[in-house]
Motif scaffolding. Structure first.
Motif, PDB file in Angstrom:
ATOM      1  N   ALA A 196     -58.964 -55.702  59.706  1.00  0.00           N
ATOM      2  CA  ALA A 196     -60.119 -56.453  59.212  1.00  0.00           C
ATOM      3  C   ALA A 196     -60.635 -55.949  57.878  1.00  0.00           C
ATOM      4  CB  ALA A 196     -61.237 -56.405  60.257  1.00  0.00           C
ATOM      5  N   ARG A 197     -60.944 -54.664  57.799  1.00  0.00           N
ATOM      6  CA  ARG A 197     -61.547 -54.152  56.573  1.00  0.00           C
ATOM      7  C   ARG A 197     -60.587 -54.219  55.389  1.00  0.00           C
ATOM      8  NH1 ARG A 197     -65.919 -50.949  56.212  1.00  0.00           N
ATOM      9  NH2 ARG A 197     -65.587 -51.424  53.999  1.00  0.00           N
ATOM     10  N   ALA A 198     -59.302 -53.956  55.624  1.00  0.00           N
ATOM     11  CA  ALA A 198     -58.340 -54.020  54.521  1.00  0.00           C
ATOM     12  C   ALA A 198     -58.185 -55.442  54.006  1.00  0.00           C
ATOM     13  CB  ALA A 198     -56.995 -53.456  54.967  1.00  0.00           C
ATOM     14  N   VAL A 199     -58.019 -56.400  54.902  1.00  0.00           N
ATOM     15  CA  VAL A 199     -57.772 -57.780  54.479  1.00  0.00           C
ATOM     16  C   VAL A 199     -59.014 -58.387  53.841  1.00  0.00           C
ATOM     17  CG1 VAL A 199     -57.117 -60.083  55.253  1.00  0.00           C
ATOM     18  CG2 VAL A 199     -55.940 -58.081  56.189  1.00  0.00           C
ATOM     19  N   GLY A 201     -61.321 -56.659  52.456  1.00  0.00           N
ATOM     20  CA  GLY A 201     -61.462 -55.904  51.209  1.00  0.00           C
ATOM     21  C   GLY A 201     -60.565 -56.430  50.105  1.00  0.00           C
ATOM     22  N   ILE A 202     -59.330 -56.754  50.438  1.00  0.00           N
ATOM     23  CA  ILE A 202     -58.408 -57.350  49.459  1.00  0.00           C
ATOM     24  C   ILE A 202     -58.978 -58.661  48.929  1.00  0.00           C
ATOM     25  CG2 ILE A 202     -56.174 -58.544  49.312  1.00  0.00           C
ATOM     26  CD1 ILE A 202     -55.098 -56.307  51.218  1.00  0.00           C
ATOM     27  N   THR A 203     -59.537 -59.448  49.814  1.00  0.00           N
ATOM     28  CA  THR A 203     -60.128 -60.728  49.407  1.00  0.00           C
ATOM     29  C   THR A 203     -61.305 -60.498  48.468  1.00  0.00           C
ATOM     30  OG1 THR A 203     -59.479 -61.635  51.558  1.00  0.00           O
ATOM     31  CG2 THR A 203     -61.060 -62.900  50.252  1.00  0.00           C
ATOM     32  N   LEU A 204     -62.151 -59.537  48.783  1.00  0.00           N
ATOM     33  CA  LEU A 204     -63.284 -59.209  47.911  1.00  0.00           C
ATOM     34  C   LEU A 204     -62.795 -58.754  46.542  1.00  0.00           C
ATOM     35  CD1 LEU A 204     -65.477 -57.369  50.547  1.00  0.00           C
ATOM     36  CD2 LEU A 204     -66.185 -59.406  49.281  1.00  0.00           C
ATOM     37  N   LEU A 246     -37.549 -57.273  56.653  1.00  0.00           N
ATOM     38  CA  LEU A 246     -36.126 -56.958  56.730  1.00  0.00           C
ATOM     39  C   LEU A 246     -35.339 -58.083  57.404  1.00  0.00           C
ATOM     40  CD1 LEU A 246     -36.411 -53.176  57.613  1.00  0.00           C
ATOM     41  CD2 LEU A 246     -35.510 -54.150  55.491  1.00  0.00           C
ATOM     42  N   ALA A 247     -35.998 -58.807  58.315  1.00  0.00           N
ATOM     43  CA  ALA A 247     -35.348 -59.943  58.976  1.00  0.00           C
ATOM     44  C   ALA A 247     -35.437 -61.215  58.142  1.00  0.00           C
ATOM     45  CB  ALA A 247     -35.978 -60.174  60.346  1.00  0.00           C
ATOM     46  N   GLU A 248     -36.117 -61.129  56.992  1.00  0.00           N
ATOM     47  CA  GLU A 248     -36.354 -62.263  56.104  1.00  0.00           C
ATOM     48  C   GLU A 248     -37.131 -63.371  56.805  1.00  0.00           C
ATOM     49  OE1 GLU A 248     -32.640 -63.340  54.270  1.00  0.00           O
ATOM     50  OE2 GLU A 248     -32.622 -61.515  53.020  1.00  0.00           O
ATOM     51  N   ALA A 249     -37.972 -62.982  57.762  1.00  0.00           N
ATOM     52  CA  ALA A 249     -38.891 -63.917  58.385  1.00  0.00           C
ATOM     53  C   ALA A 249     -40.144 -64.081  57.536  1.00  0.00           C
ATOM     54  CB  ALA A 249     -39.267 -63.430  59.783  1.00  0.00           C
ATOM     55  N   ALA A 250     -40.395 -63.107  56.677  1.00  0.00           N
ATOM     56  CA  ALA A 250     -41.471 -63.177  55.687  1.00  0.00           C
ATOM     57  C   ALA A 250     -40.915 -62.628  54.382  1.00  0.00           C
ATOM     58  CB  ALA A 250     -42.683 -62.370  56.144  1.00  0.00           C
ATOM     59  N   ASP A 251     -41.460 -63.108  53.274  1.00  0.00           N
ATOM     60  CA  ASP A 251     -40.895 -62.756  51.974  1.00  0.00           C
ATOM     61  C   ASP A 251     -41.781 -61.830  51.149  1.00  0.00           C
ATOM     62  OD1 ASP A 251     -38.672 -64.380  52.473  1.00  0.00           O
ATOM     63  OD2 ASP A 251     -39.699 -66.154  51.693  1.00  0.00           O
ATOM     64  N   LEU A 252     -43.055 -61.769  51.478  1.00  0.00           N
ATOM     65  CA  LEU A 252     -43.977 -60.934  50.697  1.00  0.00           C
ATOM     66  C   LEU A 252     -45.273 -60.807  51.474  1.00  0.00           C
ATOM     67  CD1 LEU A 252     -45.479 -62.999  47.716  1.00  0.00           C
ATOM     68  CD2 LEU A 252     -44.354 -64.045  49.688  1.00  0.00           C
ATOM     69  N   GLY A 253     -46.178 -60.005  50.941  1.00  0.00           N
ATOM     70  CA  GLY A 253     -47.467 -59.856  51.604  1.00  0.00           C
ATOM     71  C   GLY A 253     -48.142 -58.559  51.236  1.00  0.00           C
ATOM     72  N   ALA A 254     -48.898 -58.019  52.183  1.00  0.00           N
ATOM     73  CA  ALA A 254     -49.641 -56.778  51.968  1.00  0.00           C
ATOM     74  C   ALA A 254     -49.317 -55.813  53.091  1.00  0.00           C
ATOM     75  CB  ALA A 254     -51.142 -57.057  51.921  1.00  0.00           C
ATOM     76  N   THR A 255     -48.949 -54.585  52.730  1.00  0.00           N
ATOM     77  CA  THR A 255     -48.606 -53.612  53.749  1.00  0.00           C
ATOM     78  C   THR A 255     -48.918 -52.203  53.286  1.00  0.00           C
ATOM     79  OG1 THR A 255     -46.912 -53.004  55.365  1.00  0.00           O
ATOM     80  CG2 THR A 255     -46.192 -53.221  53.076  1.00  0.00           C
ATOM     81  N   GLY A 278     -56.312 -53.122  41.771  1.00  0.00           N
ATOM     82  CA  GLY A 278     -56.321 -51.791  42.360  1.00  0.00           C
ATOM     83  C   GLY A 278     -55.862 -51.801  43.810  1.00  0.00           C
ATOM     84  N   VAL A 279     -55.185 -50.746  44.220  1.00  0.00           N
ATOM     85  CA  VAL A 279     -54.731 -50.624  45.593  1.00  0.00           C
ATOM     86  C   VAL A 279     -55.905 -50.236  46.495  1.00  0.00           C
ATOM     87  CG1 VAL A 279     -52.410 -49.923  44.877  1.00  0.00           C
ATOM     88  CG2 VAL A 279     -54.142 -48.168  45.352  1.00  0.00           C
ATOM     89  N   VAL A 280     -55.715 -50.417  47.791  1.00  0.00           N
ATOM     90  CA  VAL A 280     -56.655 -49.895  48.785  1.00  0.00           C
ATOM     91  C   VAL A 280     -56.145 -48.526  49.214  1.00  0.00           C
ATOM     92  CG1 VAL A 280     -57.691 -50.220  51.054  1.00  0.00           C
ATOM     93  CG2 VAL A 280     -57.273 -52.204  49.570  1.00  0.00           C
ATOM     94  N   LEU A 281     -56.990 -47.513  49.109  1.00  0.00           N
ATOM     95  CA  LEU A 281     -56.631 -46.145  49.477  1.00  0.00           C
ATOM     96  C   LEU A 281     -57.166 -45.830  50.869  1.00  0.00           C
ATOM     97  CD1 LEU A 281     -57.764 -44.427  46.150  1.00  0.00           C
ATOM     98  CD2 LEU A 281     -55.406 -45.000  46.778  1.00  0.00           C
ATOM     99  N   TRP A 282     -56.399 -45.078  51.648  1.00  0.00           N
ATOM    100  CA  TRP A 282     -56.887 -44.671  52.969  1.00  0.00           C
ATOM    101  C   TRP A 282     -56.308 -43.307  53.338  1.00  0.00           C
ATOM    102  CZ3 TRP A 282     -52.704 -43.776  55.938  1.00  0.00           C
ATOM    103  CH2 TRP A 282     -51.548 -44.541  55.710  1.00  0.00           C
ATOM    104  N   GLN A 283     -56.973 -42.682  54.280  1.00  0.00           N
ATOM    105  CA  GLN A 283     -56.510 -41.399  54.802  1.00  0.00           C
ATOM    106  C   GLN A 283     -56.778 -41.360  56.294  1.00  0.00           C
ATOM    107  OE1 GLN A 283     -57.027 -37.736  52.539  1.00  0.00           O
ATOM    108  NE2 GLN A 283     -58.010 -36.772  54.308  1.00  0.00           N
ATOM    109  N   ASP A 284     -55.734 -41.068  57.078  1.00  0.00           N
ATOM    110  CA  ASP A 284     -55.885 -40.890  58.518  1.00  0.00           C
ATOM    111  C   ASP A 284     -56.136 -39.411  58.806  1.00  0.00           C
ATOM    112  OD1 ASP A 284     -55.499 -43.567  59.057  1.00  0.00           O
ATOM    113  OD2 ASP A 284     -53.336 -43.357  59.296  1.00  0.00           O
TER     114      ASP A 284
END
Length: 395
Positions: A196-199, A201-204, A246-255, A278-284
């Motif tokens: 939720a927060r990443a997606v 956030g990307i939209t914002l 890798l299965a070519e079921a999707a071609d691009l996106g956010a990961t 800018g990228v989204v930065l995170w730390q676990d």
């Protein structure tokens, strides 16, 4: 996240070589006098920082398949402690599992903003740094962040970025910004994190707003914008985004970093693009719950897994940004035979070289400086939750 490996690793080492890598410090508590060798044949090193442990179990609540099997087995063999593990696929899943208090878990693995929220709500116990001599193994670059000043409640596990992943062999117009992902050309072709927060956030960011905004007007604008993106999204997946690529079921996106790194090694046409906003930065981070029943085992775990001759396994299995300098030093020129993420026999030094030479895992400093970190937004979290529920229910 799953921030998980491409498959279950096979790992066979010559025992004499492994024994030479072990420290000579006696073990505080062991399960058996027999040789401490994992199911894969790895000879477990002694603790560098032996801990007295009376508990016989340790309960973890962690990201899906995010911890090397040999790491768990070695800890169990060395300390005679049985590790129980439950898993989640999002920080929101973690929060839901512990927010009511009274959970059965000892250690959890929250990302930065959720760690701050859980600490603010009084669910974490402050760490005793005198019981964490292993802290010296970490690079100072990954300590003392705003979400936990002085590392009162957390110590780092892995770091990463959210950026654009694209199969350049299948996509004609290569996106360069988050805003580009709204291109109708990508209808039904995107893989997105179920986060939720990443997606949001990307939209914002695509709208030019702060990804931590608490302004209801800006959040409503982001809600409408995100709903417009839904026709482009084929699936949300935080367990294994690379699988669809890798299965070519999707071609691009956010990961995430690690998913992109493994996908690129398997298919060099899959690139990781740092968006112009800018990228989204995170730390676990590891955190100890206030309700933990086995703190002695928890401190033993944190010290043992973060010694260099154990934590290198994480770089092999989960190629994210590694904060453990001792592990990087251990791997740099180590000629131990290992199996890489693509199933090829190689050396630990070669895995280190691949890690350090890739901009995916060794991110350029200018990209880091332009990046955005997700923060705890307090009571505004409910606004984000409402947006996410609407988007996911309509997807």
């Amino acid at each position: 996240m799953s921030k998980k490996p491409f498959y279950l690793w096979l790992f066979t080492l010559i025992s004499l070589v492994l024994a030479a890598c072990n420290g000579g410090t006696p073990v505080a508590q062991t399960a058996t006098d027999a040789p401490r060798v994992t199911s894969s044949g790895y000879a477990c090193p002694d603790p560098e920082f032996p801990m007295e442990v009376t508990s016989t179990e340790l309960n973890l609540f962690v990201w899906t398949e995010y911890i090397p099997v040999e790491m768990i087995e070695c800890f169990e063999l060395v300390y005679g402690v049985e590790v129980h593990r439950d898993e989640y696929s999002s920080d929101e899943g973690l929060y839901g599992g512990v927010s009511g208090g009274g959970s059965k878990y000892d250690l959890i693995l929250p990302s930065d903003y959720i760690a701050a929220r859980i600490a603010r709500e009084g669910l974490l116990q402050e760490l005793d740094h005198t019981r964490l001599p292993v802290l010296k193994n970490f690079s100072a670059n990954y300590l003392d962040f705003e979400f936990d000043p002085g590392n009162r409640y957390t110590i780092p596990y892995l770091i990463g970025t959210d950026a654009i992943v694209v199969n350049t062999d299948r996509v004609q117009t290569i996106p360069q910004s988050w805003a580009d992902l709204w291109n109708p050309e990508y209808a039904g072709r995107l893989i997105f994190l179920d986060d939720a927060r990443a997606v949001i956030g990307i939209t914002l960011l695509s709208l030019g707003y702060d990804l931590n905004t608490t302004d209801p007007t800006q959040l409503q604008e982001a809600r409408k914008k995100l709903i417009e993106l839904v026709p482009n999204i084929k699936l949300f997946d935080s367990d294994s985004p690379k699988t669809a690529l890798l299965a070519e079921a999707a071609d691009l996106g956010a990961t995430w970093t690690g998913e992109a790194f493994i996908a690129h090694q398997e298919n060099p046409n899959i690139d990781f693009v740092f968006p112009t906003e800018g990228v989204v930065l995170w730390q676990d981070n590891w955190a100890l719950l206030k309700s933990a029943s086995h703190p002695d085992a928890a401190y033993a775990w944190l010290n043992y897994i973060n010694q260099g001759n154990i934590f290198w396994m994480v770089m092999r299995d989960f190629p994210y940004i590694n904060p453990n300098q001792a592990a990087l030093d251990f791997a740099r020129e180590n000629q131990m035979k290992v199996t890489d993420v693509n199933g090829n026999e190689t050396t630990l030094a070669a895995i280190y070289d691949a890690y350090i030479s890739s901009p995916i895992t060794n991110v350029p400093i200018d990209i880091i400086k332009k990046g955005h970190r997700i923060n705890d937004v307090g009571e505004a979290a409910s606004l984000y939750d409402e947006i996410w529920s609407e988007v996911r229910d309509g997807q």
